[in-house]
Scaffold this motif. Structure first.
Motif, PDB file in Angstrom:
ATOM      1  N   VAL A   1      74.994  34.460  20.850  1.00 46.65           N
ATOM      2  CA  VAL A   1      75.585  34.806  22.432  1.00 46.65           C
ATOM      3  C   VAL A   1      76.857  35.338  22.474  1.00 46.65           C
ATOM      4  O   VAL A   1      77.762  34.763  21.740  1.00 46.65           O
ATOM      5  CB  VAL A   1      75.467  33.526  23.220  1.00 46.65           C
ATOM      6  CG1 VAL A   1      76.153  33.941  24.619  1.00 46.65           C
ATOM      7  CG2 VAL A   1      74.083  32.838  23.417  1.00 46.65           C
ATOM      8  N   THR A   2      77.140  36.361  23.301  1.00 44.48           N
ATOM      9  CA  THR A   2      78.360  36.811  23.276  1.00 44.48           C
ATOM     10  C   THR A   2      79.292  36.651  24.588  1.00 44.48           C
ATOM     11  O   THR A   2      80.452  36.788  24.800  1.00 44.48           O
ATOM     12  CB  THR A   2      78.463  38.425  23.131  1.00 44.48           C
ATOM     13  OG1 THR A   2      77.684  39.099  23.995  1.00 44.48           O
ATOM     14  CG2 THR A   2      77.894  38.644  21.519  1.00 44.48           C
ATOM     15  N   GLY A   3      78.507  36.351  25.629  1.00 46.15           N
ATOM     16  CA  GLY A   3      79.120  36.175  26.838  1.00 46.15           C
ATOM     17  C   GLY A   3      77.938  35.433  27.952  1.00 46.15           C
ATOM     18  O   GLY A   3      76.915  35.811  27.845  1.00 46.15           O
ATOM     19  N   CYS A   4      78.535  35.038  28.947  1.00 48.74           N
ATOM     20  CA  CYS A   4      77.628  34.362  29.742  1.00 48.74           C
ATOM     21  C   CYS A   4      78.212  33.953  31.102  1.00 48.74           C
ATOM     22  O   CYS A   4      79.410  33.500  30.789  1.00 48.74           O
ATOM     23  CB  CYS A   4      77.124  32.761  29.374  1.00 48.74           C
ATOM     24  SG  CYS A   4      75.874  31.998  30.239  1.00 48.74           S
ATOM     25  N   SER A   5      77.606  34.119  32.328  1.00 50.43           N
ATOM     26  CA  SER A   5      78.195  33.874  33.495  1.00 50.43           C
ATOM     27  C   SER A   5      78.317  32.419  33.811  1.00 50.43           C
ATOM     28  O   SER A   5      79.111  32.089  34.511  1.00 50.43           O
ATOM     29  CB  SER A   5      77.284  34.453  34.620  1.00 50.43           C
ATOM     30  OG  SER A   5      75.938  34.062  34.721  1.00 50.43           O
ATOM     31  N   ASP A   6      77.260  31.638  33.381  1.00 53.22           N
ATOM     32  CA  ASP A   6      77.224  29.910  33.852  1.00 53.22           C
ATOM     33  C   ASP A   6      76.204  29.391  32.855  1.00 53.22           C
ATOM     34  O   ASP A   6      75.349  29.992  32.436  1.00 53.22           O
ATOM     35  CB  ASP A   6      76.680  29.915  35.347  1.00 53.22           C
ATOM     36  CG  ASP A   6      76.840  28.799  35.693  1.00 53.22           C
ATOM     37  OD1 ASP A   6      77.702  28.295  36.544  1.00 53.22           O
ATOM     38  OD2 ASP A   6      75.953  27.678  35.394  1.00 53.22           O
ATOM     39  N   GLU A   7      76.933  28.441  32.249  1.00 54.28           N
ATOM     40  CA  GLU A   7      75.724  27.308  31.414  1.00 54.28           C
ATOM     41  C   GLU A   7      76.178  26.014  31.808  1.00 54.28           C
ATOM     42  O   GLU A   7      76.531  25.096  31.079  1.00 54.28           O
ATOM     43  CB  GLU A   7      76.288  27.592  29.863  1.00 54.28           C
ATOM     44  CG  GLU A   7      77.861  27.510  29.552  1.00 54.28           C
ATOM     45  CD  GLU A   7      77.916  27.942  28.081  1.00 54.28           C
ATOM     46  OE1 GLU A   7      77.147  27.342  27.271  1.00 54.28           O
ATOM     47  OE2 GLU A   7      78.738  28.559  27.634  1.00 54.28           O
ATOM     48  N   PHE A   8      76.090  25.696  33.100  1.00 52.70           N
ATOM     49  CA  PHE A   8      76.584  24.438  33.869  1.00 52.70           C
ATOM     50  C   PHE A   8      75.767  23.332  33.015  1.00 52.70           C
ATOM     51  O   PHE A   8      76.279  22.409  32.911  1.00 52.70           O
ATOM     52  CB  PHE A   8      76.470  24.577  35.230  1.00 52.70           C
ATOM     53  CG  PHE A   8      76.968  23.197  35.986  1.00 52.70           C
ATOM     54  CD1 PHE A   8      78.159  22.920  36.513  1.00 52.70           C
ATOM     55  CD2 PHE A   8      75.953  22.194  36.455  1.00 52.70           C
ATOM     56  CE1 PHE A   8      78.531  21.734  36.679  1.00 52.70           C
ATOM     57  CE2 PHE A   8      76.255  21.030  36.935  1.00 52.70           C
ATOM     58  CZ  PHE A   8      77.655  20.692  37.154  1.00 52.70           C
ATOM     59  N   TYR A   9      74.218  23.492  33.036  1.00 55.53           N
ATOM     60  CA  TYR A   9      73.722  22.390  32.584  1.00 55.53           C
ATOM     61  C   TYR A   9      73.342  22.435  31.057  1.00 55.53           C
ATOM     62  O   TYR A   9      73.067  21.406  30.477  1.00 55.53           O
ATOM     63  CB  TYR A   9      72.318  22.448  33.142  1.00 55.53           C
ATOM     64  CG  TYR A   9      72.370  21.847  34.641  1.00 55.53           C
ATOM     65  CD1 TYR A   9      72.694  20.654  35.090  1.00 55.53           C
ATOM     66  CD2 TYR A   9      72.182  22.729  35.754  1.00 55.53           C
ATOM     67  CE1 TYR A   9      72.766  20.278  36.579  1.00 55.53           C
ATOM     68  CE2 TYR A   9      72.424  22.374  37.025  1.00 55.53           C
ATOM     69  CZ  TYR A   9      72.613  21.059  37.535  1.00 55.53           C
ATOM     70  OH  TYR A   9      72.731  20.631  38.763  1.00 55.53           O
ATOM     71  N   SER A  10      73.148  23.521  30.561  1.00 56.38           N
ATOM     72  CA  SER A  10      72.640  23.924  29.148  1.00 56.38           C
ATOM     73  C   SER A  10      73.062  25.287  28.593  1.00 56.38           C
ATOM     74  O   SER A  10      73.069  26.073  29.390  1.00 56.38           O
ATOM     75  CB  SER A  10      71.227  23.636  28.915  1.00 56.38           C
ATOM     76  OG  SER A  10      70.573  24.280  29.819  1.00 56.38           O
ATOM     77  N   SER A  11      73.236  25.288  27.255  1.00 55.61           N
ATOM     78  CA  SER A  11      73.690  26.309  26.727  1.00 55.61           C
ATOM     79  C   SER A  11      72.749  27.655  26.542  1.00 55.61           C
ATOM     80  O   SER A  11      71.536  27.429  26.264  1.00 55.61           O
ATOM     81  CB  SER A  11      74.075  26.188  25.160  1.00 55.61           C
ATOM     82  OG  SER A  11      74.548  27.384  24.516  1.00 55.61           O
ATOM     83  N   PRO A  12      73.014  28.955  26.900  1.00 56.47           N
ATOM     84  CA  PRO A  12      72.074  30.102  26.750  1.00 56.47           C
ATOM     85  C   PRO A  12      71.747  30.394  25.277  1.00 56.47           C
ATOM     86  O   PRO A  12      70.730  30.723  25.189  1.00 56.47           O
ATOM     87  CB  PRO A  12      72.843  31.186  27.284  1.00 56.47           C
ATOM     88  CG  PRO A  12      74.193  30.725  27.059  1.00 56.47           C
ATOM     89  CD  PRO A  12      74.483  29.295  27.420  1.00 56.47           C
ATOM     90  N   ALA A  13      72.546  29.505  24.359  1.00 62.87           N
ATOM     91  CA  ALA A  13      71.932  29.688  22.712  1.00 62.87           C
ATOM     92  C   ALA A  13      70.769  29.187  22.620  1.00 62.87           C
ATOM     93  O   ALA A  13      70.203  29.312  21.671  1.00 62.87           O
ATOM     94  CB  ALA A  13      73.268  29.219  22.000  1.00 62.87           C
ATOM     95  N   ASN A  14      70.479  28.093  23.473  1.00 63.77           N
ATOM     96  CA  ASN A  14      69.038  27.442  23.312  1.00 63.77           C
ATOM     97  C   ASN A  14      67.881  28.414  23.329  1.00 63.77           C
ATOM     98  O   ASN A  14      66.832  28.228  22.854  1.00 63.77           O
ATOM     99  CB  ASN A  14      68.831  26.540  24.289  1.00 63.77           C
ATOM    100  CG  ASN A  14      69.717  25.051  24.176  1.00 63.77           C
ATOM    101  OD1 ASN A  14      70.387  24.817  23.278  1.00 63.77           O
ATOM    102  ND2 ASN A  14      69.861  24.442  25.306  1.00 63.77           N
ATOM    103  N   MET A  15      68.197  29.566  24.248  1.00 65.00           N
ATOM    104  CA  MET A  15      66.778  30.713  24.362  1.00 65.00           C
ATOM    105  C   MET A  15      66.635  31.237  23.242  1.00 65.00           C
ATOM    106  O   MET A  15      65.336  31.766  23.137  1.00 65.00           O
ATOM    107  CB  MET A  15      67.476  31.661  25.643  1.00 65.00           C
ATOM    108  CG  MET A  15      67.404  30.978  26.890  1.00 65.00           C
ATOM    109  SD  MET A  15      67.655  32.342  28.000  1.00 65.00           S
ATOM    110  CE  MET A  15      69.495  32.911  27.605  1.00 65.00           C
TER     111      MET A  15
END
Length: 339
Positions: free
Chosen positions: A186-200
Motif C-alpha cells: 500500500v502506498t496511500g489510503c483515504s481512510d483505515e478507521f476499522y482495519s488496514s487496506p494491506a489486509n486486501m
C-alpha cells in the motif's frame, strides 16, 4: 516510527514460523509472530505461573542468553525490527540483539544453526511494556531472523518490518501482481478507521470481516480509495474484487485505475470503469488490452469495505529482468555463491 506501509515479514499471516527456541518454559515461542496485539488477563494463571501472550523463558542462573529463530513468511530487506514487550513489566529482557540469515529452501533448525548469521541489530537496551523499535541499516535480503534476549525474560511480539523482495524464479507465468507475498504494498489510503487496506492483498481468503479493509462511514459526499505499488511492472489479465463478509457495509460501486511510472506520461488511466458490486460476493472482471502498469488505485463509492483485491497478470520482460538483477544483488555473498 516505522513507515506504516512496510510489511511485517515475520507475520504468521504471511506464513512465517518460529522454527526453534532454546527455552520456552513459561510461554510458547509461537506467540511471537501472532498478528493480533498481545492480550493480558491479570487473573489468568497456569501450572507454571502467570500466563502471558508472548514468549517467556525461565530465570537464567548461568552466563549466556536465550534465543528464538524465525523463518520469515516472505523474504525481504529489513528496515526496522520491533521487539514488543507489552505486559512484560518485571520480567522483560534488559537487552536484545537480532541476527539474520539467507538460505535456500526450507532448512531444519539444526541446518540453520550452521548458516552464516549477520548481526542486523547490535546488542541494545530494551524497555519493559514497550514497543522497542530498532533501525536496520543492512540492505541485503534475508529469509530468517534470530532474536537474542540478554540474559532471559519475556517478549510479546516480534515484528520484522521491511519490503518483500520475491524470488523471481517463482514469478514466471501468471501471478498476482498485487499480492504482498509477491512484493505488492500500500502506498496511500483515504481512510483505515476499522482495519488496514494491506489486509486486501494478504494471502488466502479472509476468515471474517476484520481480516479485510473497512473505512468509516463517509458523510461528506466524497469517496474512499487505496493506492498500491505492484510487485513489479506487469500486464493485468483480470481483477478480483471480493466483498465476502461485508454484508451491510460493502461499497455500492468501485473503479480501478492503473499507471505506469516508467512512461513519459505516468497519469492514472481507467482499468475498470465504475461497476456496481454486491455484498458478500467475489467479483471477477476481465481486463482485455490492459497494458503494462506499476501502480493500481481502487476507488469505492461512497465508502465500504473489501476482504480481498487480486490482480492476476504477467511481469513484462523488462521488469522481470530488473527484478532478477535486484534479487541477485541483494543476496548475501554466501547465498549467491551457492546458486
Amino acid at each position: 516510527m516505522p513507515d506504516p506501509s512496510l510489511t511485517d515479514l515475520a507475520s504468521r499471516v504471511l506464513g512465517a514460523s518460529v522454527v526453534a527456541a532454546n527455552d520456552e518454559f513459561f510461554a510458547q515461542r509461537e506467540n511471537l509472530i501472532t498478528a493480533a496485539p498481545p492480550r493480558f488477563d491479570p487473573d489468568e494463571f497456569g501450572l507454571k505461573g502467570k500466563v502471558y501472550d508472548g514468549w517467556e523463558t525461565r530465570r537464567r542462573r548461568e552466563p549466556g542468553f536465550d534465543w528464538a529463530l524465525v523463518r520469515l513468511g516472505a523474504a525481504g530487506v529489513v528496515d526496522h525490527v520491533v521487539v514488543d514487550t507489552a505486559w512484560f513489566k518485571g520480567n522483560y529482557p534488559p537487552e536484545v540483539s537480532v541476527e539474520a540469515a539467507s538460505v535456500e529452501g526450507y532448512p531444519s533448525a539444526d541446518e540453520l544453526a550452521k548458516a552464516t548469521w549477520h548481526e542486523i541489530v547490535p546488542r541494545s537496551a530494551c524497555a519493559g511494556h514497550t514497543e522497542n523499535v530498532y533501525d536496520v541499516a543492512d540492505d541485503r535480503r534475508f529469509t530468517h531472523v534470530r532474536l537474542l534476549i540478554h540474559p532471559d525474560g519475556g517478549v510479546a511480539r516480534l515484528r520484522v518490518l521491511g519490503r518483500v523482495l520475491p524470488d523471481p524464479r517463482f514469478l514466471d507465468g501468471t501471478v498476482d501482481l498485487l499480492a504482498t507475498e509477491n512484493g505488492g504494498y500500500v502506498t496511500g489510503c483515504s481512510d483505515e478507521f476499522y482495519s488496514s487496506p494491506a489486509n486486501m492483498i494478504a494471502p488466502g481468503k479472509a476468515r471474517h470481516m476484520g481480516e479485510g479493509w473497512e473505512n468509516a462511514r463517509r458523510r461528506d459526499g466524497g469517496n474512499d480509495w487505496v493506492e498500491f505499488a505492484l510487485a513489479a511492472a506487469g500486464v493485468p489479465r483480470h481483477v478480483e474484487v471480493d466483498t465476502t463478509w461485508f454484508v451491510g457495509n460493502a461499497p455500492g460501486w468501485v473503479t480501478v485505475s492503473v499507471r505506469d511510472d516508467r512512461a513519459a506520461d505516468a497519469a492514472w488511466r481507467p482499468l475498470l470503469e465504475r461497476e456496481p458490486v454486491q455484498p458478500d460476493t467475489r467479483h471477477r472482471f476481465l481486463l482485455p488490452d490492459a497494458g503494462a502498469a506499476t501502480h493500481l488505485r481502487l476507488d469505492v463509492f461512497p465508502d465500504g469495505g473489501l476482504s480481498r483485491l487480486r490482480l492476476p497478470g504477467e511481469l513484462d520482460a523488462t521488469s522481470a529482468e530488473q527484478l532478477r538483477r535486484t534479487w541477485l544483488a541483494a543476496l548475501p555473498e554466501e547465498h549467491r555463491e551457492r546458486l
